[in-house]
Design a protein around this motif. Sequence first.
Motif, PDB file in Angstrom:
ATOM      1  N   HIS A   1     -21.960 -20.274  -7.120  1.00  0.00           N
ATOM      2  CA  HIS A   1     -21.728 -21.485  -7.684  1.00  0.00           C
ATOM      3  C   HIS A   1     -20.441 -21.762  -8.267  1.00  0.00           C
ATOM      4  CE1 HIS A   1     -26.060 -22.575  -9.118  1.00  0.00           C
ATOM      5  NE2 HIS A   1     -26.104 -22.146  -7.902  1.00  0.00           N
TER       6      HIS A   1
ATOM      7  N   PHE B   1     -23.526 -17.844 -11.447  1.00  0.00           N
ATOM      8  CA  PHE B   1     -24.646 -17.537 -10.576  1.00  0.00           C
ATOM      9  C   PHE B   1     -24.034 -17.575  -9.128  1.00  0.00           C
ATOM     10  CE2 PHE B   1     -28.408 -18.895  -8.412  1.00  0.00           C
ATOM     11  CZ  PHE B   1     -29.362 -18.497  -9.099  1.00  0.00           C
TER      12      PHE B   1
ATOM     13  N   CYS C   1     -19.471 -21.013 -13.762  1.00  0.00           N
ATOM     14  CA  CYS C   1     -20.852 -20.768 -13.709  1.00  0.00           C
ATOM     15  C   CYS C   1     -20.794 -19.431 -12.656  1.00  0.00           C
ATOM     16  CB  CYS C   1     -21.626 -21.795 -13.179  1.00  0.00           C
ATOM     17  SG  CYS C   1     -23.454 -21.098 -12.763  1.00  0.00           S
TER      18      CYS C   1
ATOM     19  N   MET D   1     -18.456 -24.875  -9.285  1.00  0.00           N
ATOM     20  CA  MET D   1     -18.718 -25.050 -10.706  1.00  0.00           C
ATOM     21  C   MET D   1     -17.617 -24.217 -11.578  1.00  0.00           C
ATOM     22  SD  MET D   1     -22.975 -24.769 -11.177  1.00  0.00           S
ATOM     23  CE  MET D   1     -22.832 -25.581 -12.897  1.00  0.00           C
TER      24      MET D   1
ATOM     25  N   GLY E   1     -29.997 -21.524 -11.310  1.00  0.00           N
ATOM     26  CA  GLY E   1     -29.632 -21.156 -12.665  1.00  0.00           C
ATOM     27  C   GLY E   1     -28.074 -21.540 -13.012  1.00  0.00           C
ATOM     28  N   HIS E   2     -27.700 -21.811 -14.168  1.00  0.00           N
ATOM     29  CA  HIS E   2     -26.521 -21.914 -14.649  1.00  0.00           C
ATOM     30  C   HIS E   2     -26.088 -21.319 -15.860  1.00  0.00           C
ATOM     31  CE1 HIS E   2     -26.079 -25.150 -11.348  1.00  0.00           C
ATOM     32  NE2 HIS E   2     -26.758 -25.753 -12.383  1.00  0.00           N
TER      33      HIS E   2
HETATM   34 ZN    ZN Z   1     -24.598 -22.684 -11.675  1.00  0.00          ZN
END
Ligand code: ZN
Length: 149
Positions: free
Chosen positions: A138, A135, A133, A142, A67-68
């Motif tokens: 991440h 998540f 991000c 990210m 998921g992002h």
């Molecule tokens: Zn992500």
Amino acid sequence: MKLFVKALCLATAGFSANLAFAENCKVEIEGNDQMKFNKTELTVDSSCKEIEVTLKHTGKFNKTIMGHNWVLFETKSSEAGIKAAEKAGAAKDYLPDAKLMVAGTKVIGGGESVTIKIPGKSVKKGGDYIFACTFPGHSSLMKGKFIVK
Ligand code: ZN
């Protein structure tokens, strides 16, 4: 006929002037199955009344696996914000308390997209912001710089 041509020219001139001075108030970013954003920098104008951010997930994985989301932080509170976000869990879309972030989207999976609108006044010209991000795991890969010109 002459009048019509003149009006058209004026209209065209007005249009290009608008383009030249268009405010940059809409930004788009993609996340993928390789746990990467396609941009490391996003720039908006400080004069925007509203900033529209669209996140697209170009991958195939489900949001529970890859998921992002896209969360905007003041750099100084980003470390605490990311920690709090990971703790918040999937039910809260890995978003921290509002005071720890500027704005954030829900978590999306492959093939999905999400758009949020942020009031322009919630960011300052020349301010120090990052997006990430949140998540779990991440944010080290990210993340990027959010520039308000
Ligand atoms: Zn992500």
